[in-house]
Write a protein that holds these residues in place. Structure first.
Motif, PDB file in Angstrom:
ATOM      1  N   PRO A  32       0.818  -1.217   0.000  1.00 53.26           N
ATOM      2  CA  PRO A  32       0.000   0.000   0.000  1.00 53.26           C
ATOM      3  C   PRO A  32       0.855   1.273   0.000  1.00 53.26           C
ATOM      4  N   GLY A 115      -2.945   5.362   9.583  1.00 55.15           N
ATOM      5  CA  GLY A 115      -2.639   4.002   9.131  1.00 55.15           C
ATOM      6  C   GLY A 115      -1.179   3.860   8.732  1.00 55.15           C
ATOM      7  N   ASN A 120       4.045   1.720   9.326  1.00 59.09           N
ATOM      8  CA  ASN A 120       5.478   2.019   9.178  1.00 59.09           C
ATOM      9  C   ASN A 120       6.275   1.493  10.377  1.00 59.09           C
ATOM     10  N   ASP A 126       4.903   9.031  16.786  1.00 57.01           N
ATOM     11  CA  ASP A 126       4.314   9.841  17.857  1.00 57.01           C
ATOM     12  C   ASP A 126       2.859   9.525  18.197  1.00 57.01           C
TER      13      ASP A 126
END
Ligand SMILES: Cc1cc2nc3c(=O)[nH]c(=O)nc-3n(C[C@H](O)[C@H](O)[C@H](O)COP(=O)(O)OP(=O)(O)OC[C@H]3O[C@@H](n4cnc5c(N)ncnc54)[C@H](O)[C@@H]3O)c2cc1C
Length: 287
Positions: A32, A115, A120, A126
């Motif tokens: 994605p 997302g 990731n 954060d």
């Protein structure tokens, strides 16, 4: 050196069903591409190893914020700007709004998605500490259907997580049980803006008859994954927010986290700052 663009393919599906069918037909071939704010950095640096991407940015099914009495649910493509603008998130989930306001600059906040931040899987990201402290759950979808899992079970090791190659992260939901809690979010970086965290703490708790209850503590940049500090929570629950409890909490936290030396900071500094932030949270709770 910048990547050679013709080596890469970006396919834009016309629907969510088409995107899922493509991921299912050739598992692991397509990945994605949401806001692209993490992926484009790698591309620019010539370090983007994967070649085929499916552009999910246009998929309306992955957008939107919906609230019912028990939960608030955010589409995976919710941007940091969307988060900051939502009145229920502002009043009941202020740590997520604060994380969003301290993520990158305006351009990143307009384009970066929740997302993308989750998948990731940076231990220095954060939003994840706030999501952990708010007991978030995430929905993964594929052609086979949908499954929900607690966000705290998602990351299993550094950059490892429980998502299959044919799945997309579709939604994030949080229970609306945070009223009357003290919320404490603090990102410590080299400077106020555009800095990656050295340590980030998100915590909330209530005081009932002077005793700490419903305490939830999560930290970023102190372990290979963002961490919900359940042992520290267990030690604090039922205690008064006094100096002895602060000492007890800091001692537990020291055992529970495993910060490292890296380019941004040292293990010693991270450990001390994590304890300072926990202390500050407990002092705030008392006042
Ligand atoms: C200048 C700059 C400053 C930044 N500052 C911060 C910061 O302060 N704090 C912070 O936490 N981050 C920061 N980031 C990192 C980045 O902006 C965030 O991690 C952002 O949320 C990523 O979202 P995205 O949609 O752009 O992800 P993308 O780059 O599109 O994707 C990131 C990863 O997630 C996968 N992915 C994306 N969406 C899905 C999905 N729905 N399902 C399955 N997989 C998916 C992709 O395949 C890829 O592996 C910064 C980045 C830049 C360039």
């Amino acid at each position: 050196m910048r990547a050679f663009i013709p080596n890469y393919e970006l396919f834009t599906p016309s629907s969510l069903a088409d995107a899922l069918a493509l991921l299912d037909r050739e598992p692991g071939v397509w990945k994605p591409f949401a806001g692209g704010t993490d992926l484009m950095v790698l591309l620019e640096a010539g370090k983007l190893p994967h070649r085929n991407y499916v552009n999910i940015w246009e998929l309306e099914e992955l957008r939107g914020i919906e609230a019912i009495d028990s939960h608030i649910t955010l589409g995976a493509l919710t941007t940091y700007t969307d988060v900051q603008a939502h009145p229920i998130l502002q009043s009941e989930f202020p740590m997520l709004c604060q994380a969003a306001s301290e993520t990158g600059g305006l351009a990143i906040q307009n384009r970066g998605t929740l997302g993308g931040n989750i998948v990731n899987a940076s231990p220095a990201a954060d939003s994840p500490p706030a999501l952990l402290a708010y007991d978030a759950e995430i929905e993964l979808i594929s052609t086979g259907g949908s499954r929900w899992l607690p966000y705290r079970a998602f990351h299993t090791a550094y950059k490892q997580m429980l998502i299959a190659p044919n799945e997309l992260l579709a939604r994030v939901r949080m229970p609306r049980n945070t009223r009357n809690a003290t919320h404490y979010y603090r990102k410590v970086g080299t400077r106020k803006a555009q800095a990656i965290s050295k340590v980030c703490l998100a915590a909330l708790a209530k005081l009932e008859h002077d005793q700490i209850s419903d305490v939830r503590i999560a930290l970023g940049s102190v372990a290979p994954i963002v961490l919900r500090c359940t042992q520290t929570e267990d030690a604090l629950r039922g205690e008064k927010a006094n100096i002895d409890t602060i000492k007890l909490g800091c001692a537990k936290l020291e055992k529970e986290i495993s910060p490292i030396d890296d380019i941004r900071s040292t293990a010693d500094y991270r450990l001390q700052v994590a304890k300072n932030l926990l202390t500050d949270f407990l002092v705030t709770l008392r006042s």
